[in-house]
Design a protein around this motif. Structure first.
Motif, PDB file in Angstrom:
ATOM      1  N   UNK A 117     -11.791   3.191  14.384  1.00  0.00           N
ATOM      2  CA  UNK A 117     -12.298   4.201  13.467  1.00  0.00           C
ATOM      3  C   UNK A 117     -11.102   4.918  12.847  1.00  0.00           C
ATOM      4  N   UNK A 118     -10.838   4.637  11.572  1.00  0.00           N
ATOM      5  CA  UNK A 118      -9.641   5.183  10.942  1.00  0.00           C
ATOM      6  C   UNK A 118      -9.691   6.705  10.821  1.00  0.00           C
ATOM      7  N   UNK A 119     -10.867   7.249  10.686  1.00  0.00           N
ATOM      8  CA  UNK A 119     -10.990   8.693  10.618  1.00  0.00           C
ATOM      9  C   UNK A 119     -10.610   9.356  11.931  1.00  0.00           C
ATOM     10  N   UNK A 120     -11.138   8.831  13.037  1.00  0.00           N
ATOM     11  CA  UNK A 120     -10.791   9.377  14.346  1.00  0.00           C
ATOM     12  C   UNK A 120      -9.301   9.221  14.623  1.00  0.00           C
ATOM     13  N   UNK A 121      -8.775   8.040  14.318  1.00  0.00           N
ATOM     14  CA  UNK A 121      -7.353   7.798  14.547  1.00  0.00           C
ATOM     15  C   UNK A 121      -6.496   8.749  13.720  1.00  0.00           C
ATOM     16  N   UNK A 122      -6.855   8.934  12.463  1.00  0.00           N
ATOM     17  CA  UNK A 122      -6.101   9.817  11.580  1.00  0.00           C
ATOM     18  C   UNK A 122      -6.102  11.246  12.115  1.00  0.00           C
ATOM     19  N   UNK A 123      -7.253  11.719  12.526  1.00  0.00           N
ATOM     20  CA  UNK A 123      -7.361  13.093  13.017  1.00  0.00           C
ATOM     21  C   UNK A 123      -6.520  13.308  14.272  1.00  0.00           C
ATOM     22  N   UNK A 140     -11.058   9.495   1.028  1.00  0.00           N
ATOM     23  CA  UNK A 140     -10.178   8.581   0.297  1.00  0.00           C
ATOM     24  C   UNK A 140      -9.105   8.009   1.217  1.00  0.00           C
ATOM     25  N   UNK A 141      -8.572   8.843   2.096  1.00  0.00           N
ATOM     26  CA  UNK A 141      -7.568   8.375   3.058  1.00  0.00           C
ATOM     27  C   UNK A 141      -8.149   7.306   3.977  1.00  0.00           C
ATOM     28  N   UNK A 142      -9.331   7.568   4.494  1.00  0.00           N
ATOM     29  CA  UNK A 142      -9.968   6.627   5.423  1.00  0.00           C
ATOM     30  C   UNK A 142     -10.258   5.297   4.734  1.00  0.00           C
ATOM     31  N   UNK A 143     -10.764   5.344   3.513  1.00  0.00           N
ATOM     32  CA  UNK A 143     -11.047   4.114   2.776  1.00  0.00           C
ATOM     33  C   UNK A 143      -9.763   3.334   2.494  1.00  0.00           C
ATOM     34  N   UNK A 144      -8.709   4.058   2.169  1.00  0.00           N
ATOM     35  CA  UNK A 144      -7.404   3.442   1.904  1.00  0.00           C
ATOM     36  C   UNK A 144      -6.886   2.731   3.154  1.00  0.00           C
ATOM     37  N   UNK A 145      -6.978   3.395   4.296  1.00  0.00           N
ATOM     38  CA  UNK A 145      -6.510   2.812   5.554  1.00  0.00           C
ATOM     39  C   UNK A 145      -7.358   1.609   5.962  1.00  0.00           C
ATOM     40  N   UNK A 187       1.343   3.819   9.981  1.00  0.00           N
ATOM     41  CA  UNK A 187       2.241   3.582   8.854  1.00  0.00           C
ATOM     42  C   UNK A 187       1.652   4.032   7.523  1.00  0.00           C
ATOM     43  N   UNK A 188       0.336   4.062   7.426  1.00  0.00           N
ATOM     44  CA  UNK A 188      -0.298   4.425   6.168  1.00  0.00           C
ATOM     45  C   UNK A 188      -0.481   5.902   5.958  1.00  0.00           C
ATOM     46  N   UNK A 189      -0.410   6.703   7.041  1.00  0.00           N
ATOM     47  CA  UNK A 189      -0.721   8.117   6.853  1.00  0.00           C
ATOM     48  C   UNK A 189      -0.051   9.073   7.834  1.00  0.00           C
ATOM     49  N   UNK A 190       0.463   8.590   8.948  1.00  0.00           N
ATOM     50  CA  UNK A 190       0.900   9.508  10.006  1.00  0.00           C
ATOM     51  C   UNK A 190       2.412   9.602  10.141  1.00  0.00           C
ATOM     52  N   UNK A 191       3.079   8.479  10.281  1.00  0.00           N
ATOM     53  CA  UNK A 191       4.518   8.486  10.538  1.00  0.00           C
ATOM     54  C   UNK A 191       5.299   9.073   9.365  1.00  0.00           C
ATOM     55  N   UNK A 192       6.245   9.935   9.682  1.00  0.00           N
ATOM     56  CA  UNK A 192       7.146  10.465   8.656  1.00  0.00           C
ATOM     57  C   UNK A 192       8.308   9.485   8.499  1.00  0.00           C
ATOM     58  N   UNK A 193       8.038   8.412   7.770  1.00  0.00           N
ATOM     59  CA  UNK A 193       9.028   7.368   7.538  1.00  0.00           C
ATOM     60  C   UNK A 193       8.613   6.595   6.297  1.00  0.00           C
ATOM     61  N   UNK A 194       9.571   6.018   5.618  1.00  0.00           N
ATOM     62  CA  UNK A 194       9.299   5.212   4.435  1.00  0.00           C
ATOM     63  C   UNK A 194      10.358   4.116   4.360  1.00  0.00           C
ATOM     64  N   UNK A 200       0.841  -1.199   0.000  1.00  0.00           N
ATOM     65  CA  UNK A 200       0.000   0.000   0.000  1.00  0.00           C
ATOM     66  C   UNK A 200       0.876   1.248   0.000  1.00  0.00           C
ATOM     67  N   UNK A 201       0.850   1.963  -1.116  1.00  0.00           N
ATOM     68  CA  UNK A 201       1.556   3.241  -1.182  1.00  0.00           C
ATOM     69  C   UNK A 201       0.723   4.303  -0.472  1.00  0.00           C
ATOM     70  N   UNK A 202       1.389   5.283   0.061  1.00  0.00           N
ATOM     71  CA  UNK A 202       0.655   6.393   0.660  1.00  0.00           C
ATOM     72  C   UNK A 202      -0.064   7.196  -0.418  1.00  0.00           C
ATOM     73  N   UNK A 203      -1.234   7.695  -0.070  1.00  0.00           N
ATOM     74  CA  UNK A 203      -1.955   8.552  -0.995  1.00  0.00           C
ATOM     75  C   UNK A 203      -1.283   9.920  -1.039  1.00  0.00           C
ATOM     76  N   UNK A 204      -1.435  10.596  -2.133  1.00  0.00           N
ATOM     77  CA  UNK A 204      -0.820  11.907  -2.313  1.00  0.00           C
ATOM     78  C   UNK A 204      -1.468  12.974  -1.456  1.00  0.00           C
TER      79      UNK A 204
END
Length: 295
Positions: A236-242, A26-31, A68-75, A15-19
């Motif tokens: 809840x990926x949305x809550x976690x992401x926020x 879209x982010x939530x669905x991806x996660x 790993x999919x949206x928060x951490x600044x690492x690759x 899974x690549x990170x979304x732009x």
């Protein structure tokens, strides 16, 4: 390790990170899809190995996928970058969830998952930072990871670095006094780029947390130790992401209580303490796989 086990893990997509222009939906669905695929692989991992901690794995996977999919600044190509964010899995017994997450985001070859717990495998029952790229600390003894994370966060502050440190603990693990000593130190040094995430599934080996050594009122206790406390639905990926991507509270470490369910979302595993380290038999394996595929 069987050819079948290798073949099943090879099917895991990376899974690549979304732009930056992706919408929140879209982010939530991806996660959510990443988390579903990670659970499928974790189920296969534990089933083929005949060992593991699938209940705790499944309660933590949505948190790991979001980090790993949206928060951490690492690759995968920056695991040695001194300015990368740090993630430490303090509840190291759910290493299977970490390995499958690392594979899903390209840090680990998917085929290697089939070696889990095999002789000479790098994928031990607890993560080892000298053997697996992307593992920041060798953890397993409960109450160990949070103090290590405080050290990383203090190092970043002394360096004048913007890098952030995240650590995932179990709630039963918070019965260890070393965690509270670490939290006092984090507050004392105003480590506002440290985020402590509690996998609050309310179960530990053999019993509920409340029956063993009750943590409540956990929110009030963490706040009294000087931390900025937030509560979220840990599935809840949305809550976690926020919450996990939000700017730090100035001068205060963050303490995120993620309410989860051990074994989520499998019907016969969810909230059942027996699945702390139970291994699904053939019928249970196929039922769980079917339930995940339907999601």
């Amino acid at each position: 390790m069987t050819d079948l086990a290798v073949h099943e893990h090879i099917g895991l997509p990376v899974f690549e990170r979304l732009g930056p222009h992706a919408s929140r939906a879209e982010q939530v669905a991806h996660l959510a899809e990443a988390a579903r695929q990670i659970r499928v692989q974790d189920l296969k991992l534990v089933h083929h190995a005949g060992a593991g901690h699938i209940g705790g794995d499944f309660s933590a996977i949505d948190i790991l996928a979001t980090l790993y999919g949206a928060v951490l600044d690492i690759s995968p190509d920056r695991v040695g970058d001194p300015e990368r964010d740090r993630f430490i899995l303090s509840k190291g017994h759910v290493a299977g969830a970490l390995y499958t997450t690392l594979a899903a985001f390209g840090f680990l070859p998917a085929a290697e998952l089939a070696t889990f717990l095999r002789p000479l495998s790098a994928l031990n029952g607890h993560p080892n930072r000298t053997k697996v790229a992307g593992v920041e600390a060798s953890t397993g003894p409960l109450g160990h990871g949070l103090p290590v994370a405080v050290g990383h966060a203090l190092s970043a502050k002394l360096d004048g670095s913007p890098r952030r440190t995240y650590v995932l603990t179990g709630d039963g693990e918070l019965q260890e006094g070393s965690n509270w000593e670490a939290m006092m130190a984090a507050a004392q040094h105003r480590l506002d780029r440290l985020t402590v995430i509690v996998d609050r599934n309310r179960l530990q080996q053999g019993a509920t947390v409340k029956e063993t050594n009750d943590l409540d009122p956990l929110r009030d206790k963490a706040a009294a130790f000087g931390l900025a406390v937030t509560e979220v639905d840990g599935h809840d990926h949305g809550e976690l992401l926020d919450v996990l991507s939000a700017a730090p509270s100035p001068g205060k470490p963050s303490f995120v209580i993620a309410h989860t369910h051990k074994g989520h979302p499998i019907s016969f595993m969810s909230d059942d303490v027996a699945w702390h380290h139970k291994v699904p038999d053939e019928a249970e394996y196929h039922q769980a796989l079917t339930e995940l595929e339907k999601r």
